[in-house]
Design an enzyme around this catalytic site. Sequence first.
Site, short mmCIF file in Angstrom:
data_model
loop_
_atom_site.label_atom_id
_atom_site.label_comp_id
_atom_site.label_asym_id
_atom_site.label_seq_id
_atom_site.Cartn_x
_atom_site.Cartn_y
_atom_site.Cartn_z
N ASN A 192 0.87 -1.17 0.00
CA ASN A 192 0.00 0.00 0.00
C ASN A 192 0.91 1.23 0.00
OD1 ASN A 192 -1.80 2.06 0.53
ND2 ASN A 192 -2.36 1.34 2.59
N TRP A 193 1.05 1.83 -1.17
CA TRP A 193 1.96 2.98 -1.26
C TRP A 193 1.38 4.25 -0.65
CZ3 TRP A 193 5.03 3.31 -6.57
CH2 TRP A 193 5.92 2.21 -6.64
N LYS A 194 0.09 4.24 -0.31
CA LYS A 194 -0.57 5.43 0.26
C LYS A 194 -0.30 6.65 -0.63
CE LYS A 194 -0.27 3.22 4.70
NZ LYS A 194 -0.20 3.34 6.16
N HIS A 201 -9.66 1.15 4.56
CA HIS A 201 -8.41 1.35 5.31
C HIS A 201 -8.69 2.33 6.45
CE1 HIS A 201 -4.37 2.57 6.36
NE2 HIS A 201 -3.95 1.48 5.78
N GLU A 254 -7.10 4.74 7.54
CA GLU A 254 -6.85 6.15 7.20
C GLU A 254 -8.02 6.74 6.42
OE1 GLU A 254 -2.98 5.56 5.45
OE2 GLU A 254 -2.19 5.04 7.43
N GLU A 309 -5.66 -4.91 10.39
CA GLU A 309 -4.64 -3.89 10.63
C GLU A 309 -4.97 -3.13 11.92
OE1 GLU A 309 -2.56 -2.72 6.69
OE2 GLU A 309 -4.29 -1.43 6.96
N GLY A 358 2.33 2.22 10.76
CA GLY A 358 3.32 3.28 10.65
C GLY A 358 4.01 3.64 11.97
N SER A 412 3.19 -2.14 10.35
CA SER A 412 4.63 -2.24 10.66
C SER A 412 5.23 -3.59 10.32
CB SER A 412 4.90 -1.87 12.12
OG SER A 412 4.51 -0.52 12.37
N GLY A 414 2.73 -1.14 4.22
CA GLY A 414 2.80 0.26 3.85
C GLY A 414 4.24 0.68 3.60
N GLY A 415 4.88 1.26 4.62
CA GLY A 415 6.22 1.82 4.48
C GLY A 415 7.22 0.91 3.79
P1 PGA Z 1 2.70 0.25 7.56
O1 PGA Z 1 1.22 0.47 6.93
O2 PGA Z 1 3.23 -1.05 7.01
O3 PGA Z 1 3.49 1.44 7.11
O4 PGA Z 1 2.52 0.18 9.05
C1 PGA Z 1 0.36 -0.61 6.73
C2 PGA Z 1 -0.94 -0.12 6.15
O5 PGA Z 1 -1.45 0.92 6.58
O6 PGA Z 1 -1.51 -0.77 5.25
#
Ligand code: PGA
Length: 248
Positions: free
Chosen positions: A9-11, A95, A97, A165, A171, A210, A231-232
């Site tokens: 997930n590149w956000k 998600h 967010e 999640e 994050g 994470s 994500g990251g």
């Molecule tokens: P993260 O994000 O790996 O940076 O914690 C995961 C996500 O929100 O899908």
Amino acid sequence: MARMVIAGNWKMNGLTETLAEAEGVMAGLEAAHDNADCVICPPATLVLAMANRARGSRLKVGGQTCHPAESGAHTGDISAEMLADAGASHVILGHSERRADHGESDESVAARVEAALRAGLVPIICVGETLYERDGGHTLDIIAGQLAGSLPDSLNGQDFILAYEPVWAIGTGRTPTLEQIGEVHLAIRERLSQRFGETGQSAPILYGGSMKPGNAGEILGVSEVNGGLIGGASLKAADFLAIYEAAG
Ligand code: PGA
């Protein structure tokens, strides 16, 4: 048994030049095991270009959300049909967010899931508790409520993916214990199986929050963990491929 899925997930990260990382992933997949599907969900501006470059490779491309409607007066939104037209095969929905920043309720997530199915996309539906909810001992109730509200009945017989999640792990560098992950994944599997029968038994349940090369192996080894939503660590080909390798 659910097939493994490693999804990035590149956000809101990535410019045209960042497609080089996706190309690195495509190249790496050629030499890697094929026990898992591999998906990257870039920002909407890169879906078409990434899908064009991914054609003929093992990398699949997804969106990060979609509007419930097919088209119309919804400035700034993107429909499931548009994502499919650009070459996406998957879409992340609900998600945390999106739920927090854009007020997406369970009902609204369910409507978006319907839209994804209508357009032939595989929805990756996210659930997860906040730290306040976990500390209050409400995790399993919160997850059960999100599953009940965010999953429409029409998922029966369809390909779909669930992602657990914990909001406090996204994050932050913090992850639940393996026991905590296993407990929630087992509870999700039971709910999915009760509600959707065979479809619910074979839907992959991903862990997200994470996940990185250093912890992917142990997390992916937990019972009922069928992959990761990353994500990251999905922004660099080497890290993402190392996580993919851990799913082998
Ligand atoms: P993260 O994000 O790996 O940076 O914690 C995961 C996500 O929100 O899908």
